[in-house]
Design a protein around this motif. Structure first.
Motif, short mmCIF file in Angstrom:
data_model
loop_
_atom_site.label_atom_id
_atom_site.label_comp_id
_atom_site.label_asym_id
_atom_site.label_seq_id
_atom_site.Cartn_x
_atom_site.Cartn_y
_atom_site.Cartn_z
N THR A 149 0.79 -1.40 -0.07
CA THR A 149 -0.04 -0.05 -0.28
C THR A 149 0.86 1.20 0.15
N ILE A 150 1.78 1.42 0.93
CA ILE A 150 2.68 2.55 1.07
C ILE A 150 3.42 2.66 -0.18
N CYS A 151 4.29 1.46 -0.76
CA CYS A 151 5.01 1.78 -2.10
C CYS A 151 4.14 2.38 -3.24
N SER A 152 2.99 1.63 -3.37
CA SER A 152 2.02 2.06 -4.27
C SER A 152 1.55 3.39 -4.13
N GLU A 153 1.30 4.03 -3.11
CA GLU A 153 1.00 5.32 -2.84
C GLU A 153 2.19 6.35 -3.26
N LEU A 154 3.65 6.09 -2.80
CA LEU A 154 4.38 6.60 -3.20
C LEU A 154 4.98 6.77 -4.68
N ARG A 155 4.52 5.54 -5.61
CA ARG A 155 4.76 5.94 -7.05
C ARG A 155 3.82 6.51 -7.48
N LEU A 156 2.40 6.45 -7.11
CA LEU A 156 1.36 7.12 -7.78
C LEU A 156 1.68 8.69 -7.57
N LYS A 157 2.13 9.06 -6.29
CA LYS A 157 2.53 10.46 -6.11
C LYS A 157 3.64 10.86 -7.07
N ASP A 158 4.55 9.99 -7.38
CA ASP A 158 5.82 10.58 -8.16
C ASP A 158 5.33 10.62 -9.63
N ILE A 159 4.20 9.73 -9.93
CA ILE A 159 3.64 9.47 -11.25
C ILE A 159 3.07 11.05 -11.63
N SER A 160 2.07 11.32 -10.74
CA SER A 160 1.51 12.53 -10.72
C SER A 160 2.47 13.88 -10.70
N TYR A 161 3.16 13.82 -10.10
CA TYR A 161 4.28 14.90 -9.86
C TYR A 161 5.17 15.00 -11.14
N MET A 162 5.34 14.08 -11.71
CA MET A 162 6.18 13.74 -13.05
C MET A 162 5.19 14.19 -14.18
N LYS A 163 4.13 13.79 -14.48
CA LYS A 163 3.31 14.21 -15.46
C LYS A 163 3.00 15.73 -15.48
N GLY A 164 2.75 16.27 -14.10
CA GLY A 164 2.80 17.69 -14.21
C GLY A 164 3.98 18.49 -14.39
N GLU A 167 4.05 18.42 -18.49
CA GLU A 167 2.93 19.42 -18.86
C GLU A 167 3.73 20.86 -19.01
N HIS A 168 4.10 21.18 -17.78
CA HIS A 168 4.91 22.61 -17.53
C HIS A 168 6.28 22.50 -18.54
N HIS A 169 6.90 21.33 -18.67
CA HIS A 169 8.09 21.40 -19.40
C HIS A 169 7.86 21.78 -20.89
N LYS A 170 6.82 21.11 -21.13
CA LYS A 170 6.44 21.35 -22.82
C LYS A 170 6.25 22.79 -23.24
N LYS A 171 5.63 23.37 -22.33
CA LYS A 171 5.09 25.05 -22.55
C LYS A 171 6.54 25.67 -22.69
N GLY A 172 7.64 25.06 -22.50
CA GLY A 172 8.82 26.02 -22.63
C GLY A 172 9.66 25.62 -23.85
N HIS A 173 8.99 24.71 -24.59
CA HIS A 173 9.61 24.14 -25.88
C HIS A 173 10.02 25.63 -26.86
N SER A 174 9.07 26.48 -27.07
CA SER A 174 9.40 27.54 -27.84
C SER A 174 10.42 28.40 -27.49
N ALA A 175 10.53 28.77 -26.23
CA ALA A 175 11.47 29.34 -25.55
C ALA A 175 12.92 28.79 -25.97
#
Length: 402
Positions: A149-164, A167-175
């Motif tokens: 349970t704990i390790c699954s929660e940590l991975r899910l949080k990391d996935i959510s963080y990385m996807k965010g 999304e932010h990184h792609k906005k800097g492509h033009s720059a």
């Protein structure tokens, strides 16, 4: 033409993960009511952390220093009989209990995960005792279910963080395109690393278990992200006194198999929280030693503290003399000037050289004079990587004739 030489990738070691600091912390993590706060109180030899038989007893994290037992330090103290003794320590943080759904904010999930983000290593506290008087968040005792349970929660949080982050990184492509080819190349490299990390996590794997996957460039980005599953781990298995003393427990085999598969190389340390607390409450060391001899066991606390210290890739060097024997804590890989800077920033700025004795040489030969006579007293420059157990005298210059 001769064949091109194969370019070998630099070997990436697990010690490269994490921030470069000597003020590293280890967090006690687990489900509610598994014994985290009792363990914290024992490690700190105090009773500052509240304990009670209710879920989420700990809300705000508390931290303490757990001092590291070290035979090398004790030997130096015996040799010099100094006026002052300063041992090494590891900072331990007691973190609130987690439940399923924490990555979505369930229970104290958001607070829990942010508190884990602030530590550098994790001590998973696992409940391996059954007691009707101590409630369990899932009603039944199953340490492998809990750790999943704990390790699954940590991975899910990391996935959510990385996807965010993506999304932010792609906005800097033009720059990145308009700045320079070098900026664009770095932007593309980071996006590639991000996608690689997300794919690894979505496959149900922790970042720390991918050291054969990550390049040195990946590691640079990973150390900026500070992901939860990148943190090194150890597993403290809380048993009842009977099982601890007889060194048997029905849950141990399943825990061992789980750690071997999911966290290879991590330490498993069985202990009994209530027994260790009883030992700490005794008034004298002699009383504690007598009890341990009667039960034919040793306290698990020194091993737990030492494991936590080395788990986050800390090492010690020593300064020793009649005024003070002190263990200085640095991150593995520090060069001599960085180590000098731990004593005082001026030592790093004005570093000239380090005069070094290996502890093993010093103990074998018996004195500094004997080490010098034996040709094992070394003068090292700014590129010397300090080794665990070095006894060092630094020379530095403040400038302006000082």
């Amino acid at each position: 033409m001769p064949p091109k030489k194969k370019v070998e990738e630099e070997v990436v070691g697990p010690w490269m993960l994490g921030r470069w600091s000597r003020a590293l912390k280890v967090g006690l993590v687990g489900m509610p009511n598994v014994g985290k706060s009792t363990l914290y109180n024992t490690l700190s030899k105090s009773h500052h952390s509240k304990t009670a038989n209710v879920p989420f007893c700990t809300i705000d994290p508390t931290e303490t220093r757990a001092f590291v037992e070290d035979d090398r330090f004790d030997w130096l103290v015996a040799q010099h009989k100094p006026k002052s003794e300063v041992k090494a320590f590891v900072t331990v943080v007691d973190i609130a209990g987690l439940i399923s759904g924490a990555h979505q904010g369930e229970g104290l999930g958001n607070a829990f995960l942010s508190h884990i983000q602030s530590v550098d290593g994790i001590c998973h506290v696992m409940r391996a005792f059954e007691d009707d008087d101590v409630i369990h968040a899932e009603d039944t005792v199953d340490p492998v279910r809990d750790i999943n349970t704990i390790c699954s929660e940590l991975r899910l949080k990391d996935i959510s963080y990385m996807k965010g982050k993506v999304e932010h990184h792609k906005k800097g492509h033009s720059a990145a395109r308009t700045k320079s080819p070098a900026h664009l190349k770095k932007w593309e490299e980071e996006l590639e690393t991000m996608d690689k990390i997300i794919a690894w996590l979505e496959a149900g794997k922790d970042v720390k278990n991918g050291m054969d996957q990550w390049t040195t460039k990946d590691i640079e980005f990973l150390n900026d992200y500070g992901l939860l599953t990148a943190k090194p781990c150890m597993y403290a298995v809380n048993m009842n006194k009977k099982d601890f003393c007889r060194r048997k427990n029905k849950f141990l085999k399943a825990i061992f198999d789980w750690v071997k598969e999911n966290s290879p190389g991590s330490e498993i340390i069985p202990y009994c929280g209530s027994y260790e607390e009883e030992l700490q409450d005794m008034e004298t060391d002699a009383e504690r030693e007598k009890q341990l001899q009667e039960d034919s066991v040793t306290s698990a606390m020194p091993r737990m503290i030492t494991t936590a210290f080395h788990m986050v890739h800390l090492i010690n060097f020593f300064t020793a003399g009649p005024d003070e024997v002190k263990a200085w804590t640095i991150r593995k890989g520090f060069k001599a000037p960085q180590a000098a800077g731990v004593i005082h920033t001026d030592f790093e700025k004005g570093f000239i050289m380090a005069e070094v004795m290996a502890y093993s040489d010093l103990k074998e030969l018996g004195s500094e004079a004997a080490v010098k006579a034996g040709g094992k007293y070394r003068q090292e420059g700014k590129n010397y990587e300090v080794q665990d157990g070095d006894v060092i005298f630094f020379k530095f210059n403040l400038g302006k004739g000082k």
